[in-house]
Design a protein around this motif. Structure first.
Motif, PDB file in Angstrom:
ATOM      1  N   MET A   1      40.857  19.299  46.058  1.00  0.00           N
ATOM      2  CA  MET A   1      41.485  19.705  47.476  1.00  0.00           C
ATOM      3  C   MET A   1      41.563  21.816  46.909  1.00  0.00           C
ATOM      4  O   MET A   1      41.041  22.387  45.298  1.00  0.00           O
ATOM      5  N   ARG A   2      40.656  22.435  47.834  1.00  0.00           N
ATOM      6  CA  ARG A   2      40.654  23.937  47.787  1.00  0.00           C
ATOM      7  C   ARG A   2      41.610  24.890  47.406  1.00  0.00           C
ATOM      8  O   ARG A   2      43.131  24.341  48.505  1.00  0.00           O
ATOM      9  N   GLU A   3      41.599  25.869  46.945  1.00  0.00           N
ATOM     10  CA  GLU A   3      42.668  26.732  46.335  1.00  0.00           C
ATOM     11  C   GLU A   3      42.743  27.216  47.755  1.00  0.00           C
ATOM     12  O   GLU A   3      42.061  28.373  48.413  1.00  0.00           O
ATOM     13  N   ARG A   4      43.974  27.442  47.853  1.00  0.00           N
ATOM     14  CA  ARG A   4      45.121  28.888  49.368  1.00  0.00           C
ATOM     15  C   ARG A   4      44.368  30.277  48.100  1.00  0.00           C
ATOM     16  O   ARG A   4      44.662  30.277  46.656  1.00  0.00           O
ATOM     17  N   PRO A   5      43.859  31.546  49.582  1.00  0.00           N
ATOM     18  CA  PRO A   5      44.145  32.430  48.890  1.00  0.00           C
ATOM     19  C   PRO A   5      44.590  33.409  48.545  1.00  0.00           C
ATOM     20  O   PRO A   5      44.917  33.957  46.996  1.00  0.00           O
ATOM     21  N   ALA A   6      46.196  32.600  48.380  1.00  0.00           N
ATOM     22  CA  ALA A   6      47.684  32.675  47.943  1.00  0.00           C
ATOM     23  C   ALA A   6      48.279  32.371  46.755  1.00  0.00           C
ATOM     24  O   ALA A   6      48.407  33.605  45.434  1.00  0.00           O
ATOM     25  N   ASP A   7      47.173  31.293  46.635  1.00  0.00           N
ATOM     26  CA  ASP A   7      47.669  31.023  45.198  1.00  0.00           C
ATOM     27  C   ASP A   7      46.444  30.971  43.948  1.00  0.00           C
ATOM     28  O   ASP A   7      46.487  31.417  42.866  1.00  0.00           O
ATOM     29  N   THR A   8      45.274  31.608  44.551  1.00  0.00           N
ATOM     30  CA  THR A   8      43.575  32.647  43.951  1.00  0.00           C
ATOM     31  C   THR A   8      44.364  34.174  43.317  1.00  0.00           C
ATOM     32  O   THR A   8      44.537  34.187  41.851  1.00  0.00           O
ATOM     33  N   ASP A   9      45.150  34.668  45.038  1.00  0.00           N
ATOM     34  CA  ASP A   9      46.155  35.874  43.755  1.00  0.00           C
ATOM     35  C   ASP A   9      47.238  36.006  42.875  1.00  0.00           C
ATOM     36  O   ASP A   9      47.256  36.630  42.251  1.00  0.00           O
ATOM     37  N   ARG A  10      48.149  34.669  42.733  1.00  0.00           N
ATOM     38  CA  ARG A  10      48.439  34.842  41.789  1.00  0.00           C
ATOM     39  C   ARG A  10      48.056  34.364  40.672  1.00  0.00           C
ATOM     40  O   ARG A  10      48.810  34.755  39.757  1.00  0.00           O
ATOM     41  N   LEU A  11      46.921  33.939  40.494  1.00  0.00           N
ATOM     42  CA  LEU A  11      46.908  33.629  39.505  1.00  0.00           C
ATOM     43  C   LEU A  11      45.781  34.858  38.372  1.00  0.00           C
ATOM     44  O   LEU A  11      45.489  34.519  37.107  1.00  0.00           O
ATOM     45  N   LEU A  12      45.562  35.280  39.553  1.00  0.00           N
ATOM     46  CA  LEU A  12      44.554  36.380  39.320  1.00  0.00           C
ATOM     47  C   LEU A  12      46.384  37.366  39.210  1.00  0.00           C
ATOM     48  O   LEU A  12      45.690  38.245  37.984  1.00  0.00           O
ATOM     49  N   ILE A  13      46.868  37.118  38.945  1.00  0.00           N
ATOM     50  CA  ILE A  13      47.947  38.058  38.415  1.00  0.00           C
ATOM     51  C   ILE A  13      48.940  37.441  37.609  1.00  0.00           C
ATOM     52  O   ILE A  13      48.742  38.155  36.119  1.00  0.00           O
ATOM     53  N   GLN A  14      48.503  36.343  37.170  1.00  0.00           N
ATOM     54  CA  GLN A  14      49.480  35.713  35.476  1.00  0.00           C
ATOM     55  C   GLN A  14      47.969  35.839  34.510  1.00  0.00           C
ATOM     56  O   GLN A  14      48.082  36.057  33.516  1.00  0.00           O
ATOM     57  N   ARG A  15      46.450  36.005  34.836  1.00  0.00           N
ATOM     58  CA  ARG A  15      45.674  36.882  34.736  1.00  0.00           C
ATOM     59  C   ARG A  15      45.849  37.833  33.627  1.00  0.00           C
ATOM     60  O   ARG A  15      45.775  38.263  32.478  1.00  0.00           O
ATOM     61  N   LEU A  16      46.356  38.598  34.588  1.00  0.00           N
ATOM     62  CA  LEU A  16      46.523  40.598  34.557  1.00  0.00           C
ATOM     63  C   LEU A  16      47.231  40.587  33.714  1.00  0.00           C
ATOM     64  O   LEU A  16      47.255  40.785  32.847  1.00  0.00           O
ATOM     65  N   ALA A  17      48.695  39.329  33.253  1.00  0.00           N
ATOM     66  CA  ALA A  17      49.294  39.617  32.193  1.00  0.00           C
ATOM     67  C   ALA A  17      49.295  39.084  30.857  1.00  0.00           C
ATOM     68  O   ALA A  17      50.150  39.009  30.077  1.00  0.00           O
ATOM     69  N   ARG A  18      48.346  38.127  30.775  1.00  0.00           N
ATOM     70  CA  ARG A  18      47.088  37.839  30.005  1.00  0.00           C
ATOM     71  C   ARG A  18      46.636  39.097  29.484  1.00  0.00           C
ATOM     72  O   ARG A  18      46.431  38.595  27.973  1.00  0.00           O
ATOM     73  N   GLY A  19      46.819  40.130  30.571  1.00  0.00           N
ATOM     74  CA  GLY A  19      45.925  41.454  29.476  1.00  0.00           C
ATOM     75  C   GLY A  19      44.144  40.722  29.818  1.00  0.00           C
ATOM     76  O   GLY A  19      43.580  41.537  29.252  1.00  0.00           O
ATOM     77  N   GLU A  20      43.903  40.165  31.102  1.00  0.00           N
ATOM     78  CA  GLU A  20      42.572  39.984  31.287  1.00  0.00           C
ATOM     79  C   GLU A  20      41.740  41.210  32.088  1.00  0.00           C
ATOM     80  O   GLU A  20      42.370  41.033  33.224  1.00  0.00           O
ATOM     81  N   ALA A  21      40.865  42.606  31.537  1.00  0.00           N
ATOM     82  CA  ALA A  21      39.946  43.138  32.376  1.00  0.00           C
ATOM     83  C   ALA A  21      40.216  42.484  33.069  1.00  0.00           C
ATOM     84  O   ALA A  21      39.957  43.341  34.312  1.00  0.00           O
ATOM     85  N   ARG A  22      38.976  41.628  33.482  1.00  0.00           N
ATOM     86  CA  ARG A  22      37.839  41.284  35.039  1.00  0.00           C
ATOM     87  C   ARG A  22      39.060  41.098  35.191  1.00  0.00           C
ATOM     88  O   ARG A  22      39.305  41.197  36.625  1.00  0.00           O
ATOM     89  N   ALA A  23      40.342  40.313  35.118  1.00  0.00           N
ATOM     90  CA  ALA A  23      41.241  39.740  36.281  1.00  0.00           C
ATOM     91  C   ALA A  23      40.899  40.804  37.205  1.00  0.00           C
ATOM     92  O   ALA A  23      41.830  41.543  38.271  1.00  0.00           O
ATOM     93  N   LEU A  24      41.640  42.545  36.434  1.00  0.00           N
ATOM     94  CA  LEU A  24      42.236  43.771  37.206  1.00  0.00           C
ATOM     95  C   LEU A  24      40.842  44.129  37.727  1.00  0.00           C
ATOM     96  O   LEU A  24      40.728  44.959  39.374  1.00  0.00           O
ATOM     97  N   ASP A  25      39.383  43.865  37.537  1.00  0.00           N
ATOM     98  CA  ASP A  25      38.694  44.170  38.582  1.00  0.00           C
ATOM     99  C   ASP A  25      38.148  43.144  40.077  1.00  0.00           C
ATOM    100  O   ASP A  25      38.216  43.629  40.922  1.00  0.00           O
ATOM    101  N   GLU A  26      38.831  41.970  39.676  1.00  0.00           N
ATOM    102  CA  GLU A  26      39.002  41.287  40.293  1.00  0.00           C
ATOM    103  C   GLU A  26      39.758  41.562  41.633  1.00  0.00           C
ATOM    104  O   GLU A  26      39.673  41.390  43.091  1.00  0.00           O
TER     105      GLU A  26
END
Length: 204
Positions: free
Chosen positions: A1-26
């Protein structure tokens, strides 16, 4: 199943919360442009909008761990950007944008409702929008140019949905008046404070 944009956005925030600098760039790549367009409508100077945009993403980085997913990531970011803009402009004793970059927002193919509201050139549209009260202008920009729903706009502005509808109704009525009487007194003249107080009463 393809990931929805909203899910992708939430995963980005989860990665950001873990301190991933690349997530901030994305995150910046996904939302930097639309946020900058919104801030240009609020800020009297392009440089101020650029600084507020940077502050917005720094604030998002710090607050990522508290994001609960009850709203979309886009709505969450716009609410942060709005708070940062108002705080920054208040500190600098600068007004919300009177015209500035509003022409850039107006310089798009208008949808039928915007076209029926104005029937004006981009420059004339920007001038009319610039003469609205700041509360009306913000609601108009979010709904018509950023294409937020009433519920999303209410969340960004921190007001009830009924207030959003009232501000939009007043904004459209004011635009029609300015179209027919462009030389008439607008909110930027001496009557601005009185008119904004009356609109505030109407918004309740």
């Amino acid at each position: 199943m393809r990931e929805r944009p909203a899910d992708t956005d939430r995963l980005l925030i989860q990665r950001l919360a873990r301190g991933e600098a690349r997530a901030l760039d994305e995150l910046y790549g996904r939302f930097g442009g639309v946020l900058f367009g919104y801030l240009l409508a609020l800020s009297p100077h392009r440089e101020a909008a650029e600084e507020i945009l940077q502050d917005t993403f720094v604030a998002a980085w710090r607050a990522a761990g508290s994001f609960e997913g009850r709203s979309s990531v886009k709505t969450w970011l716009f609410a942060i950007a709005r708070r940062r803009a108002h705080e920054a402009l208040r500190r600098r004793s600068l007004p919300l944008n009177d015209e500035g970059e509003l022409e850039a927002l107006a310089d798009r193919e208008p949808d039928p409702e915007k076209a029926s509201l104005t029937g004006e050139s981009e420059r004339e549209l920007a001038d009319c929008i610039s003469r609205l009260s700041s509360s009306q202008r913000e609601a108009l920009v979010l709904v018509f140019f950023q294409e937020f729903s009433y519920a999303e706009t209410a969340e960004v502005l921190g007001v009830p949905i009924g207030t959003v509808k009232s501000r939009l109704s007043n904004a459209k009525r004011s635009l029609r008046t300015l179209m027919t009487d462009p030389e008439g007194p607008g909110p930027n003249h001496a009557t601005r404070g009185k008119e904004e107080r009356k609109r505030g009463d109407d918004d309740v």
